[in-house]
Write a protein that holds these residues in place. Sequence first.
Motif, short mmCIF file in Angstrom:
data_model
loop_
_atom_site.label_atom_id
_atom_site.label_comp_id
_atom_site.label_asym_id
_atom_site.label_seq_id
_atom_site.Cartn_x
_atom_site.Cartn_y
_atom_site.Cartn_z
N VAL A 36 95.95 45.39 57.45
CA VAL A 36 95.89 45.45 55.71
C VAL A 36 97.22 45.78 55.27
CG1 VAL A 36 94.54 45.78 53.82
CG2 VAL A 36 93.38 45.56 56.04
N LYS A 37 97.90 44.95 54.58
CA LYS A 37 99.10 45.22 53.75
C LYS A 37 98.64 46.06 52.34
CE LYS A 37 102.26 41.72 55.44
NZ LYS A 37 101.49 41.48 56.70
N VAL A 38 99.05 47.34 52.30
CA VAL A 38 98.57 48.12 51.11
C VAL A 38 99.68 47.90 49.88
CG1 VAL A 38 97.87 50.33 50.25
CG2 VAL A 38 96.95 49.61 52.43
N VAL A 39 99.56 47.31 48.79
CA VAL A 39 100.50 47.22 48.01
C VAL A 39 100.29 47.82 46.84
CG1 VAL A 39 101.82 45.45 46.39
CG2 VAL A 39 101.13 44.81 48.88
N LEU A 40 101.18 48.72 46.41
CA LEU A 40 100.99 49.59 45.03
C LEU A 40 101.52 48.66 44.05
CD1 LEU A 40 102.48 53.04 45.90
CD2 LEU A 40 100.15 51.77 46.51
N ASN A 41 100.45 48.55 42.94
CA ASN A 41 100.83 47.69 41.72
C ASN A 41 100.82 48.53 40.67
OD1 ASN A 41 101.00 45.61 39.93
ND2 ASN A 41 99.99 44.21 41.13
N SER A 42 101.65 49.06 39.88
CA SER A 42 101.52 50.05 38.86
C SER A 42 102.35 49.64 37.74
CB SER A 42 101.94 51.52 39.46
OG SER A 42 102.01 52.30 38.59
N GLY A 43 102.26 50.45 36.51
CA GLY A 43 102.98 50.45 35.48
C GLY A 43 104.07 51.24 35.50
N ARG A 44 104.21 52.10 36.56
CA ARG A 44 105.08 53.23 36.79
C ARG A 44 106.49 52.38 37.17
NH1 ARG A 44 103.33 59.24 38.43
NH2 ARG A 44 101.16 58.91 37.49
N HIS A 54 106.94 56.23 50.07
CA HIS A 54 107.28 57.24 51.20
C HIS A 54 106.36 58.11 51.43
CE1 HIS A 54 109.95 59.68 53.66
NE2 HIS A 54 109.44 60.59 52.99
N ASP A 55 105.69 58.76 50.62
CA ASP A 55 104.46 59.60 51.30
C ASP A 55 103.38 59.12 51.75
OD1 ASP A 55 105.90 61.80 49.91
OD2 ASP A 55 104.70 61.68 48.17
N LEU A 56 103.33 57.82 51.44
CA LEU A 56 102.04 57.24 52.12
C LEU A 56 102.61 56.13 53.35
CD1 LEU A 56 100.33 55.74 48.85
CD2 LEU A 56 99.53 57.31 50.33
N GLY A 57 103.67 56.13 53.63
CA GLY A 57 104.49 55.45 54.73
C GLY A 57 104.15 53.96 54.51
N LEU A 58 104.36 53.39 53.24
CA LEU A 58 104.34 51.95 53.15
C LEU A 58 105.75 51.41 52.74
CD1 LEU A 58 101.37 52.23 50.93
CD2 LEU A 58 101.30 51.41 52.99
N GLU A 59 106.67 51.97 53.36
CA GLU A 59 107.95 51.50 53.21
C GLU A 59 108.22 50.04 53.79
OE1 GLU A 59 108.71 55.76 53.91
OE2 GLU A 59 107.14 54.22 54.82
N ASN A 60 107.28 49.63 54.53
CA ASN A 60 107.48 48.26 55.17
C ASN A 60 107.18 47.11 54.39
OD1 ASN A 60 108.92 48.89 57.52
ND2 ASN A 60 106.99 49.54 58.35
N PHE A 61 106.32 47.27 53.28
CA PHE A 61 105.72 46.29 52.30
C PHE A 61 106.52 46.37 50.85
CE2 PHE A 61 101.80 48.01 54.42
CZ PHE A 61 102.06 47.00 55.48
#
Length: 270
Positions: A36-44, A54-61
């Motif tokens: 499953v691709k985990v994609v952060l979607n934020s107002g930040r 980086h902390d979550l290891g999601l650099e590939n997405f």
Amino acid sequence: MIKLFAVDLDDTFLDKNDNMSKENIIAVKNLVDAGVKVVLNSGRTEVLMREHIHDLGLENFKHVAINGALILDVKGENKLISTFERSSYENFIKELRAENRGFFCYHENGIMYENADDKLIRHIERFHTLKKAREGDTLSLEKCCRVAVVRENEEDVPHLRALAPKGVYTTARPYGECVSYMPDGLNKANGLKVIMDEYGITKDEVASIGDQEVDTYMFDISKYGIAVKNSDNKTKEVADIVLPRTNNENAFAYAAYKYILKDEDKLKYI
């Protein structure tokens, strides 16, 4: 099968102290391991989001920042996909200056602010960090995708909303410090749709989770729109699923195991 899980950060994935729980971090890893691709979607903005990625290891997405305006690619180039119409932006900034308002503007490379007081600086530091924030002439920005104005109190919000130029909409977090202004059509779904198309993922393969109205745009292009227990009423009304957990009770991990991975054994431990 869900192939992409879009995740809001504030008051959804992060707890009340802006921390990531161990349970939520492990749930992210389990999702990724399951394909499953985990994609952060934020107002930040970019800086803090890069740290979380980086902390979550999601650099590939790829991920979505500034409520849909910026496609964030930590291994490639960012892409700003929505900005204010220039004349409308200029007139609005002049109006804010005339009212002696403290405000800041989002652009491709960070934040620029004017007339900042302690409240505005605290807000920037908490949600965006001061690493790429600087004071300056906001009219010098060639492109701006969002403006945030410090509100004096809750009663100040209707007046600030009324300042929105044509073609601009506003958002205000309950008990928050700012009212935000964004171009019509700019929302979290815009950015998410760009990523979905690039990955070849359809609505029936997407789930999204959030806590406020701005997150419901993601719900519109998801098979499952999931609201955490601490969501506002509008978000709960339109969500497909309302969780029995708040952001302080590992709501993300609960949703991951209950509805995405459907792993009742792991669910017992969160």
